[in-house]
Design an enzyme around this catalytic site. Structure first.
Site, PDB file in Angstrom:
ATOM      1  N   ASN A  10       5.483  -3.549  -6.901  1.00 59.95           N
ATOM      2  CA  ASN A  10       4.988  -2.577  -7.706  1.00 59.95           C
ATOM      3  C   ASN A  10       5.649  -2.721  -9.228  1.00 59.95           C
ATOM      4  O   ASN A  10       6.524  -2.405  -9.708  1.00 59.95           O
ATOM      5  CB  ASN A  10       5.268  -1.059  -7.366  1.00 59.95           C
ATOM      6  CG  ASN A  10       4.563  -0.242  -8.520  1.00 59.95           C
ATOM      7  OD1 ASN A  10       4.395  -0.441  -9.525  1.00 59.95           O
ATOM      8  ND2 ASN A  10       4.270   1.168  -8.012  1.00 59.95           N
ATOM      9  N   GLU A  40       8.462  -3.355   7.354  1.00 60.53           N
ATOM     10  CA  GLU A  40       7.294  -2.326   7.330  1.00 60.53           C
ATOM     11  C   GLU A  40       8.172  -1.059   6.586  1.00 60.53           C
ATOM     12  O   GLU A  40       9.285  -0.794   7.546  1.00 60.53           O
ATOM     13  CB  GLU A  40       6.609  -2.172   8.505  1.00 60.53           C
ATOM     14  CG  GLU A  40       5.397  -1.473   8.057  1.00 60.53           C
ATOM     15  CD  GLU A  40       4.516  -1.061   9.632  1.00 60.53           C
ATOM     16  OE1 GLU A  40       3.872  -0.132   9.816  1.00 60.53           O
ATOM     17  OE2 GLU A  40       4.879  -1.577  10.620  1.00 60.53           O
ATOM     18  N   ASP A  70      12.672   3.461  -3.384  1.00 60.11           N
ATOM     19  CA  ASP A  70      11.594   4.162  -2.627  1.00 60.11           C
ATOM     20  C   ASP A  70      11.373   5.716  -3.274  1.00 60.11           C
ATOM     21  O   ASP A  70      12.422   6.444  -3.649  1.00 60.11           O
ATOM     22  CB  ASP A  70      11.783   4.442  -1.293  1.00 60.11           C
ATOM     23  CG  ASP A  70      10.569   4.717  -0.266  1.00 60.11           C
ATOM     24  OD1 ASP A  70       9.610   3.743  -0.452  1.00 60.11           O
ATOM     25  OD2 ASP A  70      10.388   5.738   0.054  1.00 60.11           O
ATOM     26  N   ASP A 157       1.262   9.869 -12.595  1.00 60.94           N
ATOM     27  CA  ASP A 157       1.624  10.056 -13.952  1.00 60.94           C
ATOM     28  C   ASP A 157       1.057  11.101 -14.505  1.00 60.94           C
ATOM     29  O   ASP A 157       1.265  11.923 -15.359  1.00 60.94           O
ATOM     30  CB  ASP A 157       2.208   8.799 -14.668  1.00 60.94           C
ATOM     31  CG  ASP A 157       3.660   8.363 -14.372  1.00 60.94           C
ATOM     32  OD1 ASP A 157       4.373   9.093 -13.932  1.00 60.94           O
ATOM     33  OD2 ASP A 157       3.906   7.422 -14.870  1.00 60.94           O
ATOM     34  N   ARG A 183      13.376   7.813 -11.567  1.00 56.55           N
ATOM     35  CA  ARG A 183      14.030   6.430 -11.497  1.00 56.55           C
ATOM     36  C   ARG A 183      15.122   6.196 -12.056  1.00 56.55           C
ATOM     37  O   ARG A 183      16.184   5.409 -12.056  1.00 56.55           O
ATOM     38  CB  ARG A 183      13.052   5.576 -11.779  1.00 56.55           C
ATOM     39  CG  ARG A 183      12.915   3.972 -11.520  1.00 56.55           C
ATOM     40  CD  ARG A 183      11.773   3.300 -11.373  1.00 56.55           C
ATOM     41  NE  ARG A 183      10.999   3.549 -10.116  1.00 56.55           N
ATOM     42  CZ  ARG A 183       9.743   4.379 -10.180  1.00 56.55           C
ATOM     43  NH1 ARG A 183       9.191   4.890 -11.301  1.00 56.55           N
ATOM     44  NH2 ARG A 183       9.384   4.842  -9.022  1.00 56.55           N
TER      45      ARG A 183
HETATM   46  P1  ITT Z   1       7.205  -0.857  -3.327  1.00 59.96           P
HETATM   47  O1  ITT Z   1       7.201  -0.371  -1.810  1.00 59.96           O
HETATM   48  O2  ITT Z   1       6.497  -2.323  -3.285  1.00 59.96           O
HETATM   49  O3  ITT Z   1       8.384  -0.795  -4.012  1.00 59.96           O
HETATM   50  P2  ITT Z   1       5.057   1.123  -3.811  1.00 59.96           P
HETATM   51  O4  ITT Z   1       4.362   1.606  -4.906  1.00 59.96           O
HETATM   52  O5  ITT Z   1       4.281   0.967  -2.496  1.00 59.96           O
HETATM   53  O6  ITT Z   1       6.070  -0.227  -4.208  1.00 59.96           O
HETATM   54  P3  ITT Z   1       6.698   3.315  -2.759  1.00 59.96           P
HETATM   55  O7  ITT Z   1       6.497   3.006  -1.383  1.00 59.96           O
HETATM   56  O8  ITT Z   1       8.172   3.839  -3.023  1.00 59.96           O
HETATM   57  O9  ITT Z   1       6.519   2.117  -3.835  1.00 59.96           O
HETATM   58  O10 ITT Z   1       5.755   4.606  -3.187  1.00 59.96           O
HETATM   59  C1  ITT Z   1       5.811   5.143  -4.576  1.00 59.96           C
HETATM   60  C2  ITT Z   1       4.603   5.857  -4.784  1.00 59.96           C
HETATM   61  O11 ITT Z   1       4.963   7.069  -5.320  1.00 59.96           O
HETATM   62  C3  ITT Z   1       3.821   5.085  -5.944  1.00 59.96           C
HETATM   63  O12 ITT Z   1       2.974   4.085  -5.325  1.00 59.96           O
HETATM   64  C4  ITT Z   1       3.171   5.974  -6.640  1.00 59.96           C
HETATM   65  O13 ITT Z   1       2.000   6.584  -6.119  1.00 59.96           O
HETATM   66  C5  ITT Z   1       4.300   7.483  -6.320  1.00 59.96           C
HETATM   67  N1  ITT Z   1       5.392   7.026  -7.645  1.00 59.96           N
HETATM   68  C6  ITT Z   1       6.646   6.878  -7.538  1.00 59.96           C
HETATM   69  N2  ITT Z   1       6.896   6.904  -8.717  1.00 59.96           N
HETATM   70  C7  ITT Z   1       6.160   7.202  -9.519  1.00 59.96           C
HETATM   71  C8  ITT Z   1       6.037   7.167 -10.970  1.00 59.96           C
HETATM   72  O14 ITT Z   1       7.193   6.968 -11.589  1.00 59.96           O
HETATM   73  N3  ITT Z   1       5.011   7.734 -11.498  1.00 59.96           N
HETATM   74  C9  ITT Z   1       3.946   8.142 -10.827  1.00 59.96           C
HETATM   75  N4  ITT Z   1       3.887   7.898  -9.422  1.00 59.96           N
HETATM   76  C10 ITT Z   1       4.903   7.414  -8.852  1.00 59.96           C
END
Ligand code: ITT
Length: 198
Positions: A10, A40, A70, A157, A183
């Site tokens: 991401n 996974e 996460d 967001d 974060r």
């Molecule tokens: P990685 O696993 O590769 O790090 P990912 O996006 O799949 O990327 P996650 O499994 O941690 O990561 O899922 C986090 C989700 O939660 C992310 O895709 C957003 O939908 C939401 N999210 C997390 N932090 C956020 C933020 O700061 N602002 C908005 N949405 C957020």
């Protein structure tokens, strides 16, 4: 400058972590390490999934410090959903637009006279050579809108207004989000550990 491998696909997360850490750390994500594959995310908690990503990522990048994040959104009126399923709320192949649409649909089914409280949660795990070095977490409380406002940020967001503010993370400047987000808080706690390792 010490190197931190951020085990994420991401790019929005990477941009935030790099901005928060500033000049002191060189942050590279999986785009710079295409050979690193993550296991996974089968955990039921943010911590379990962050550990899976950090440990598997660090096995693929021997000798390097590997950080994983996460994170997700919890909405009280939805029993904490989407939670650990935030990235896949609308289905395994869902994108952020699909996930926001699903959240709006679920919120629209509820009585509209309540305030939809919730929070973003983040767990960060630092690992090296398959061993967990440190775990931190952070959260930011707020409320959910039923329609998006703003085009900044990513994920949910544009639907989330942090407590103490009148605008969504989709409208607030990135600097503001990076001072108070889930974060930012998890990373502030992790930074002490990172600094002690250099
Ligand atoms: P990685 O696993 O590769 O790090 P990912 O996006 O799949 O990327 P996650 O499994 O941690 O990561 O899922 C986090 C989700 O939660 C992310 O895709 C957003 O939908 C939401 N999210 C997390 N932090 C956020 C933020 O700061 N602002 C908005 N949405 C957020």
């Amino acid at each position: 400058m010490p190197l931190l491998v951020f085990a994420t696909s991401n790019a929005h997360k990477t941009e935030e972590v790099a901005a928060i850490l500033g000049e002191e750390w060189q942050v590279e994500d999986l785009r710079a390490h295409p050979g690193v594959t993550l296991d996974e995310e089968t955990g039921d908690t943010f911590e379990a999934n962050a550990i899976i990503k950090a440990v598997s990522g660090s096995r693929g990048a021997p000798g390097m410090l590997v950080l994983a994040d996460d994170s997700g959104l919890e909405v009280d009126a939805l029993g904490g959903a989407p939670g650990v399923r935030s990235a896949r709320y609308a289905g395994e192949t869902a994108n952020a637009t699909d996930n926001r649409a699903k959240l709006k649909t679920e919120l629209a089914k509820l009585p509209q006279d309540i305030r939809f409280t919730g929070r973003f949660q983040c767990c960060m795990v630092l690992a090296k050579d398959g061993e967990v070095l440190h775990v931190t977490s952070g959260s930011v409380e707020g409320r959910l809108l039923t329609e998006e406002v703003g085009a900044g940020g990513f994920g949910y967001d544009a639907l989330f207004i942090p407590d103490g503010f009148a605008e969504t993370f989709g409208v607030l400047p990135a600097d503001t989000k990076n001072q108070l987000s889930h974060r930012a808080r998890a990373l502030a706690a992790m930074k002490e550990q990172l600094d002690s390792l250099t």
